[in-house]
Design an enzyme around this catalytic site. Structure first.
Site, PDB file in Angstrom:
ATOM      1  N   ALA A  31      -6.871  27.510  -1.173  1.00 58.09           N
ATOM      2  CA  ALA A  31      -6.220  28.776  -2.142  1.00 58.09           C
ATOM      3  C   ALA A  31      -7.440  28.486  -2.525  1.00 58.09           C
ATOM      4  O   ALA A  31      -7.910  27.895  -3.631  1.00 58.09           O
ATOM      5  CB  ALA A  31      -4.402  29.130  -2.578  1.00 58.09           C
ATOM      6  N   ASP A  32      -6.950  30.233  -3.833  1.00 55.59           N
ATOM      7  CA  ASP A  32      -8.186  30.060  -4.786  1.00 55.59           C
ATOM      8  C   ASP A  32      -7.851  31.202  -5.762  1.00 55.59           C
ATOM      9  O   ASP A  32      -7.150  31.934  -5.157  1.00 55.59           O
ATOM     10  CB  ASP A  32     -10.188  30.143  -4.465  1.00 55.59           C
ATOM     11  CG  ASP A  32     -10.299  30.268  -5.916  1.00 55.59           C
ATOM     12  OD1 ASP A  32     -10.868  29.589  -5.866  1.00 55.59           O
ATOM     13  OD2 ASP A  32     -11.209  31.172  -6.005  1.00 55.59           O
TER      14      ASP A  32
END
Length: 196
Positions: free
Chosen positions: A78-79
């Site tokens: 994720a970011d």
């Protein structure tokens, strides 16, 4: 499928993401991605975080040890970015930058956008998505900003704040998933996995 039915490979070193998996009792292995984490500014914020989540996921898939690769695993990456007035706000460069960011967001709405990628190693199935949550800050004082910055907490956070930490009292409201603001759209990840 439930998240506890399979080994999870978390492509992140984020203590918050690790804690979410641990609280859920997930069987997880942590592999911090070693790829470049620069965002493509020519993309929309949603596209940029999805692109980076995919890059992290692919890097970890390529780096996994053979014994882990042989198992049926889910690789999660994720970011997260903060977006205000159409512009991406990353982590502050220094304390003055943190002050500038928190001053700019004072009393206003912005949104937090997280991109995530899920890959099932046994089938190669990939799912990439982005999710946004609206956050409204209260009208706090310069002194309150300085006190918060002095804790050191905002220095490695997108938007210079942690909603689950010392900045919680300065949040007026949120609209959308709170775990997304923490930086890991975990509720949505579990919903997607449940359909696999």
């Amino acid at each position: 499928m439930k998240i506890n039915d399979v080994k999870i490979v978390l492509a992140s070193g984020s203590p918050r993401r690790i804690e979410m998996l641990q609280k859920d009792g997930a069987d997880s292995v942590i592999i911090k991605p070693g790829c470049e984490e620069n965002l493509n500014t020519e993309l929309t914020p949603q596209q940029a975080v999805m692109s980076l989540a995919l890059r992290k996921n692919l890097w970890v898939l390529d780096s996994m040890p053979e014994d882990l690769r042989a198992e049926d695993c889910l690789v999660l990456s994720a970011d997260t970015v903060v977006v205000y007035d159409g512009k991406i706000i990353g982590k502050p460069e220094d304390e003055e930058d943190a002050f500038r960011i928190l001053s700019m967001l004072r009393g206003k709405e912005h949104y937090v956008c997280s991109g995530a990628c899920i890959t099932r190693t046994s089938t190669g199935t990939k799912y990439v998505f982005a999710e946004s949550t609206t956050v409204k800050f209260k009208d706090y004082s310069d002194e309150e900003i300085r006190s918060y910055i002095a804790t050191g907490e905002p220095m490695d956070k997108a938007g210079a704040y942690a909603i689950q930490g010392g900045f919680a009292p300065y949040i007026e409201y949120t609209e959308g998933n709170m775990d997304n603001v923490i930086g890991f759209p975990y509720k949505t990840i579990k919903e997607i996995i449940s359909k696999w």
